[in-house]
Scaffold this motif. Structure first.
Motif, PDB file in Angstrom:
ATOM      1  N   SER A   2       0.835  -1.200   0.000  1.00  0.00           N
ATOM      2  CA  SER A   2       0.000   0.000   0.000  1.00  0.00           C
ATOM      3  C   SER A   2       0.871   1.252   0.000  1.00  0.00           C
ATOM      4  N   PHE A   3       0.265   2.375  -0.377  1.00  0.00           N
ATOM      5  CA  PHE A   3       0.986   3.636  -0.364  1.00  0.00           C
ATOM      6  C   PHE A   3       1.347   4.027   1.058  1.00  0.00           C
ATOM      7  N   THR A   4       2.541   4.575   1.210  1.00  0.00           N
ATOM      8  CA  THR A   4       2.948   5.146   2.491  1.00  0.00           C
ATOM      9  C   THR A   4       2.269   6.512   2.634  1.00  0.00           C
ATOM     10  N   ASP A   5       2.410   7.115   3.802  1.00  0.00           N
ATOM     11  CA  ASP A   5       1.841   8.457   3.994  1.00  0.00           C
ATOM     12  C   ASP A   5       2.435   9.458   3.001  1.00  0.00           C
ATOM     13  N   THR A   6       3.740   9.374   2.803  1.00  0.00           N
ATOM     14  CA  THR A   6       4.400  10.277   1.853  1.00  0.00           C
ATOM     15  C   THR A   6       3.874  10.056   0.435  1.00  0.00           C
ATOM     16  N   GLU A   7       3.734   8.800   0.050  1.00  0.00           N
ATOM     17  CA  GLU A   7       3.229   8.492  -1.290  1.00  0.00           C
ATOM     18  C   GLU A   7       1.766   8.932  -1.438  1.00  0.00           C
ATOM     19  N   ALA A  16      -4.820  16.582  -7.468  1.00  0.00           N
ATOM     20  CA  ALA A  16      -5.219  17.995  -7.419  1.00  0.00           C
ATOM     21  C   ALA A  16      -4.864  18.745  -8.704  1.00  0.00           C
ATOM     22  N   ARG A  17      -3.980  18.204  -9.513  1.00  0.00           N
ATOM     23  CA  ARG A  17      -3.581  18.863 -10.758  1.00  0.00           C
ATOM     24  C   ARG A  17      -4.676  18.801 -11.824  1.00  0.00           C
ATOM     25  N   TYR A  18      -5.627  17.919 -11.646  1.00  0.00           N
ATOM     26  CA  TYR A  18      -6.616  17.668 -12.688  1.00  0.00           C
ATOM     27  C   TYR A  18      -7.989  18.179 -12.256  1.00  0.00           C
ATOM     28  N   PRO A  19      -8.755  18.695 -13.232  1.00  0.00           N
ATOM     29  CA  PRO A  19     -10.112  19.139 -12.892  1.00  0.00           C
ATOM     30  C   PRO A  19     -10.998  17.974 -12.457  1.00  0.00           C
ATOM     31  N   HIS A  20     -10.713  16.796 -12.964  1.00  0.00           N
ATOM     32  CA  HIS A  20     -11.433  15.593 -12.553  1.00  0.00           C
ATOM     33  C   HIS A  20     -10.398  14.610 -12.003  1.00  0.00           C
ATOM     34  N   GLY A  21     -10.554  14.236 -10.754  1.00  0.00           N
ATOM     35  CA  GLY A  21      -9.580  13.380 -10.089  1.00  0.00           C
ATOM     36  C   GLY A  21      -9.269  12.103 -10.844  1.00  0.00           C
ATOM     37  N   LYS A  22     -10.273  11.544 -11.508  1.00  0.00           N
ATOM     38  CA  LYS A  22     -10.066  10.293 -12.234  1.00  0.00           C
ATOM     39  C   LYS A  22      -8.998  10.424 -13.307  1.00  0.00           C
ATOM     40  N   SER A  23      -8.756  11.647 -13.751  1.00  0.00           N
ATOM     41  CA  SER A  23      -7.737  11.878 -14.779  1.00  0.00           C
ATOM     42  C   SER A  23      -6.339  11.548 -14.273  1.00  0.00           C
ATOM     43  N   ALA A  24      -6.179  11.407 -12.986  1.00  0.00           N
ATOM     44  CA  ALA A  24      -4.867  11.078 -12.415  1.00  0.00           C
ATOM     45  C   ALA A  24      -4.608   9.574 -12.404  1.00  0.00           C
ATOM     46  N   LEU A  25      -5.513   8.802 -12.958  1.00  0.00           N
ATOM     47  CA  LEU A  25      -5.359   7.343 -12.908  1.00  0.00           C
ATOM     48  C   LEU A  25      -4.029   6.883 -13.501  1.00  0.00           C
ATOM     49  N   LEU A  26      -3.712   7.306 -14.702  1.00  0.00           N
ATOM     50  CA  LEU A  26      -2.475   6.817 -15.331  1.00  0.00           C
ATOM     51  C   LEU A  26      -1.226   7.291 -14.581  1.00  0.00           C
ATOM     52  N   PRO A  27      -1.144   8.574 -14.212  1.00  0.00           N
ATOM     53  CA  PRO A  27       0.035   8.969 -13.419  1.00  0.00           C
ATOM     54  C   PRO A  27       0.163   8.187 -12.104  1.00  0.00           C
ATOM     55  N   LEU A  28      -0.957   7.861 -11.473  1.00  0.00           N
ATOM     56  CA  LEU A  28      -0.882   7.090 -10.228  1.00  0.00           C
ATOM     57  C   LEU A  28      -0.420   5.656 -10.497  1.00  0.00           C
ATOM     58  N   LEU A  29      -0.862   5.096 -11.608  1.00  0.00           N
ATOM     59  CA  LEU A  29      -0.387   3.751 -11.953  1.00  0.00           C
ATOM     60  C   LEU A  29       1.117   3.774 -12.225  1.00  0.00           C
ATOM     61  N   HIS A  30       1.593   4.817 -12.918  1.00  0.00           N
ATOM     62  CA  HIS A  30       3.044   4.950 -13.136  1.00  0.00           C
ATOM     63  C   HIS A  30       3.774   5.077 -11.804  1.00  0.00           C
ATOM     64  N   MET A  31       3.236   5.880 -10.916  1.00  0.00           N
ATOM     65  CA  MET A  31       3.868   6.070  -9.606  1.00  0.00           C
ATOM     66  C   MET A  31       3.986   4.746  -8.866  1.00  0.00           C
ATOM     67  N   ALA A  32       2.901   3.988  -8.870  1.00  0.00           N
ATOM     68  CA  ALA A  32       2.917   2.688  -8.183  1.00  0.00           C
ATOM     69  C   ALA A  32       3.899   1.737  -8.852  1.00  0.00           C
ATOM     70  N   GLN A  33       3.927   1.743 -10.171  1.00  0.00           N
ATOM     71  CA  GLN A  33       4.826   0.837 -10.891  1.00  0.00           C
ATOM     72  C   GLN A  33       6.286   1.204 -10.641  1.00  0.00           C
ATOM     73  N   ASP A  34       6.574   2.495 -10.610  1.00  0.00           N
ATOM     74  CA  ASP A  34       7.949   2.924 -10.341  1.00  0.00           C
ATOM     75  C   ASP A  34       8.402   2.487  -8.952  1.00  0.00           C
ATOM     76  N   ARG A  35       7.491   2.468  -8.008  1.00  0.00           N
ATOM     77  CA  ARG A  35       7.863   2.091  -6.649  1.00  0.00           C
ATOM     78  C   ARG A  35       8.162   0.598  -6.537  1.00  0.00           C
ATOM     79  N   ASP A  36       7.279  -0.233  -7.081  1.00  0.00           N
ATOM     80  CA  ASP A  36       7.376  -1.681  -6.877  1.00  0.00           C
ATOM     81  C   ASP A  36       7.935  -2.455  -8.068  1.00  0.00           C
ATOM     82  N   GLY A  37       8.078  -1.797  -9.200  1.00  0.00           N
ATOM     83  CA  GLY A  37       8.526  -2.512 -10.392  1.00  0.00           C
ATOM     84  C   GLY A  37       7.363  -3.102 -11.169  1.00  0.00           C
ATOM     85  N   TYR A  38       6.184  -3.049 -10.613  1.00  0.00           N
ATOM     86  CA  TYR A  38       4.947  -3.451 -11.269  1.00  0.00           C
ATOM     87  C   TYR A  38       3.792  -2.895 -10.437  1.00  0.00           C
TER      88      TYR A  38
END
Length: 181
Positions: A2-7, A16-38
């Protein structure tokens, strides 16, 4: 994991960068993948909760885009184009030789991909989204081994920039990829 508090705070900043939060889906998936390798199941659930989506919707996006990996694949993703220009210039033979060469190497994942928009470099491959081409099988192995040895610095498997200095083999081309998020 799971995400840490910092993550989680970083994720909330992305949302918060997007007018619709769902638009952050792909960047969040990249963030998670960068952390764990998948992208882990826990990460998908965290992302779903953060965006007010169901985990099935997050899984659907994750499974639709081939750049997201849902199981450990190693630290180097070698993507070999076999579309038209690469097809006629040896792309299929290149992917076959690299698959055979790295079949037992847990650090290297070789995949065949559709056009990566670098026809002038055919046959072309990417290592963690860095373009290399035109390459022979021998030149491709040389490039991959330079990444493995640390002579070249690889981006993350999501393509997030790292301080990369690319040279060698006389066939290397570097392109900056615009990454969202």
């Amino acid at each position: 994991m799971s995400f840490t508090d910092t993550e989680r705070r970083r994720a909330e900043e992305l949302i918060a960068r997007y007018p619709h939060g769902k638009s952050a889906l792909l960047p969040l998936l990249h963030m998670a993948q960068d952390r764990d390798g998948y992208v882990t199941q826990d990460a998908m659930q965290d992302i779903a909760a953060l965006l007010g989506l169901t985990p099935a919707l997050v899984l659907g996006a994750c499974s639709f885009y081939t750049m997201f990996k849902r199981e450990p694949i190693g630290r180097l993703v070698v993507s070999v184009c076999t579309n038209v220009s690469c097809l006629v210039n040896g792309g299929p033979a290149l992917v076959d030789s690299l698959r055979a060469r790295y079949a037992d190497d847990l650090d290297v994942h070789v995949e065949e991909v559709e056009c990566i928009a670098a026809c002038d470099l055919a046959p072309v491959m990417q290592v963690n989204y860095e373009f290399h081409g035109p390459v022979t099988s021998g030149a491709a192995v040389e490039v991959i081994e330079q990444y493995k040895s640390g002579a070249l610095t690889a981006r993350t498997i999501s393509g997030s920039p790292a301080a990369a200095s690319v040279s060698g083999a006389g066939t290397t081309v570097r392109r900056e990829l615009a990454k969202g998020g």
